[in-house]
Design a protein around this motif. Structure first.
Motif, mmCIF file in Angstrom:
data_model
loop_
_atom_site.group_PDB
_atom_site.id
_atom_site.type_symbol
_atom_site.label_atom_id
_atom_site.label_comp_id
_atom_site.label_asym_id
_atom_site.label_seq_id
_atom_site.Cartn_x
_atom_site.Cartn_y
_atom_site.Cartn_z
ATOM 1 N N ARG A 1 2.985 5.935 -3.224
ATOM 2 C CA ARG A 1 4.098 6.649 -3.844
ATOM 3 C C ARG A 1 3.958 6.731 -5.357
ATOM 4 O O ARG A 1 4.738 7.397 -6.018
ATOM 5 N N GLY A 2 3.000 5.990 -5.903
ATOM 6 C CA GLY A 2 2.813 5.969 -7.349
ATOM 7 C C GLY A 2 3.608 4.886 -8.036
ATOM 8 O O GLY A 2 3.800 4.914 -9.254
ATOM 9 N N VAL A 3 4.061 3.893 -7.264
ATOM 10 C CA VAL A 3 4.870 2.800 -7.808
ATOM 11 C C VAL A 3 3.995 1.581 -8.065
ATOM 12 O O VAL A 3 3.325 1.082 -7.156
ATOM 13 N N THR A 4 3.986 1.104 -9.290
ATOM 14 C CA THR A 4 3.266 -0.108 -9.649
ATOM 15 C C THR A 4 4.134 -1.323 -9.328
ATOM 16 O O THR A 4 5.333 -1.320 -9.625
ATOM 17 N N VAL A 5 3.555 -2.338 -8.711
ATOM 18 C CA VAL A 5 4.284 -3.540 -8.319
ATOM 19 C C VAL A 5 3.808 -4.712 -9.169
ATOM 20 O O VAL A 5 2.606 -4.959 -9.286
ATOM 21 N N LYS A 6 4.772 -5.436 -9.749
ATOM 22 C CA LYS A 6 4.457 -6.600 -10.567
ATOM 23 C C LYS A 6 5.253 -7.802 -10.073
ATOM 24 O O LYS A 6 6.377 -7.651 -9.608
ATOM 25 N N THR A 7 4.661 -9.002 -10.189
ATOM 26 C CA THR A 7 5.331 -10.212 -9.739
ATOM 27 C C THR A 7 5.688 -11.095 -10.929
ATOM 28 O O THR A 7 4.956 -11.146 -11.918
ATOM 29 N N VAL A 8 6.818 -11.797 -10.801
ATOM 30 C CA VAL A 8 7.230 -12.744 -11.831
ATOM 31 C C VAL A 8 6.359 -13.995 -11.743
ATOM 32 O O VAL A 8 5.806 -14.456 -12.738
ATOM 33 N N ILE A 9 6.215 -14.528 -10.521
ATOM 34 C CA ILE A 9 5.342 -15.677 -10.303
ATOM 35 C C ILE A 9 3.892 -15.222 -10.421
ATOM 36 O O ILE A 9 3.477 -14.262 -9.792
ATOM 37 N N ASN A 10 3.135 -15.872 -11.256
ATOM 38 C CA ASN A 10 1.709 -15.632 -11.432
ATOM 39 C C ASN A 10 1.399 -14.353 -12.200
ATOM 40 O O ASN A 10 0.245 -14.079 -12.498
ATOM 41 N N GLY A 11 2.407 -13.532 -12.502
ATOM 42 C CA GLY A 11 2.207 -12.348 -13.318
ATOM 43 C C GLY A 11 1.183 -11.368 -12.779
ATOM 44 O O GLY A 11 0.431 -10.747 -13.529
ATOM 45 N N GLN A 12 1.151 -11.176 -11.454
ATOM 46 C CA GLN A 12 0.193 -10.251 -10.872
ATOM 47 C C GLN A 12 0.678 -8.806 -11.019
ATOM 48 O O GLN A 12 1.869 -8.525 -10.955
ATOM 49 N N THR A 13 -0.274 -7.889 -11.185
ATOM 50 C CA THR A 13 0.036 -6.465 -11.279
ATOM 51 C C THR A 13 -0.799 -5.691 -10.270
ATOM 52 O O THR A 13 -2.026 -5.844 -10.221
ATOM 53 N N PHE A 14 -0.128 -4.891 -9.469
ATOM 54 C CA PHE A 14 -0.793 -3.978 -8.544
ATOM 55 C C PHE A 14 -0.505 -2.569 -9.058
ATOM 56 O O PHE A 14 0.540 -1.995 -8.790
ATOM 57 N N ALA B 1 -0.466 1.275 -9.601
ATOM 58 C CA ALA B 1 -0.580 2.494 -8.808
ATOM 59 C C ALA B 1 -1.491 3.515 -9.474
ATOM 60 O O ALA B 1 -1.996 4.430 -8.820
ATOM 61 N N HIS B 2 -1.690 3.359 -10.779
ATOM 62 C CA HIS B 2 -2.533 4.292 -11.531
ATOM 63 C C HIS B 2 -3.565 3.496 -12.340
ATOM 64 O O HIS B 2 -3.480 3.416 -13.569
ATOM 65 N N ARG C 1 0.830 -1.212 0.000
ATOM 66 C CA ARG C 1 0.000 0.000 0.000
ATOM 67 C C ARG C 1 0.862 1.259 0.000
ATOM 68 O O ARG C 1 0.524 2.256 -0.654
ATOM 69 N N ASP C 2 1.962 1.235 0.741
ATOM 70 C CA ASP C 2 2.861 2.393 0.776
ATOM 71 C C ASP C 2 3.459 2.661 -0.602
ATOM 72 O O ASP C 2 3.545 3.817 -1.044
ATOM 73 N N LEU C 3 3.875 1.598 -1.293
ATOM 74 C CA LEU C 3 4.440 1.756 -2.630
ATOM 75 C C LEU C 3 3.402 2.319 -3.600
ATOM 76 O O LEU C 3 3.715 3.188 -4.428
ATOM 77 N N LEU C 4 2.170 1.845 -3.499
ATOM 78 C CA LEU C 4 1.108 2.344 -4.373
ATOM 79 C C LEU C 4 0.836 3.818 -4.105
ATOM 80 O O LEU C 4 0.598 4.595 -5.042
#
Length: 214
Positions: free
Chosen positions: A93-106, A108-109, A88-91
């Motif tokens: 800040r406007g930072v999008t978080v992506k994972t290699v496993i399962n290809g999830q995207t969180f 920020a925008h 939540r803190d990263l979001l």
């Protein structure tokens, strides 16, 4: 100009940041060598991201619009409660978080209110899972102590689990995300039969970890 960073936490001699970078590139992420931030020999169980040397450097570098890639969300925190707070803190800040496993995207925008609602619901689900897990751990430990009073230590403990706490948490998260047993086995390093046993009866697996103090 926005950038894409890879954060790699390497806690054992068998793990390498190069391997995590290779996995990320195979998954389609364009990451420069200079944009890989690594914490070596750092426990994700006891140390928050902001308290790690690499984590501090990462947070200093990240800007609004940047993307952070991690192998899996457990790289970010000590447990899923900590992970959701960090996420939540990263979001914010406007930072999008992506994972290699399962290809999830969180994202920020998010492009729509619906996308934002789905993202926040998933984060909320993770937080709820963390809360439930913490309560289950306490109850399992209490039950184990009570049982221990009436039996021998060896009978109490049983066979030592072939998996650790990190693998157990990762199996639950991946199973909740819809991953198959074979994919989970590959991601966690456990054999498929072990994954099936843990996924089909997580309470029993949790109790086994608790008995051994893991």
């Amino acid at each position: 100009m926005t950038k894409t960073f890879l954060y790699a936490r390497v806690s054992t001699s068998e793990q390498t940041s190069a391997h995590q970078l290779e996995q990320a590139r195979k998954a389609g992420f364009d990451i420069h060598d200079d944009d890989v931030i690594t914490d070596h020999g750092t426990s994700g169980v006891t140390t928050r991201l902001a308290e790690r040397e690499g984590g501090k450097a990462l947070l200093h570098k990240l800007r609004d619009g940047d993307t952070l890639v991690v192998r899996w969300l457990d790289r970010l925190g000590r447990n899923y409660r900590d992970v959701t707070d960090t996420l939540r803190d990263l979001l914010r800040r406007g930072v999008t978080v992506k994972t290699v496993i399962n290809g999830q995207t969180f994202d920020a925008h998010p492009k729509s209110a619906t996308d934002e609602a789905v993202r926040d619901a998933l984060i909320g689900f993770m937080a709820a899972q963390a809360e439930a897990q913490a309560q289950a751990t306490k109850e399992a430990q209490a039950a184990g102590i009570a049982y221990h009073k009436g039996t021998s230590p060896e009978k109490f403990k049983g066979r030592k689990p072939s998996f650790d706490r990190k693998q157990f948490e990762e199996i639950k998260a991946l199973a909740a995300a819809g991953q198959g047993h074979s994919a989970i086995a590959k991601a966690t390093g456990l054999n498929r039969n072990s994954v099936i046993r843990i996924a089909s009866d997580p309470e029993k697996a949790e109790a086994s970890l608790a008995r051994w103090g893991l």
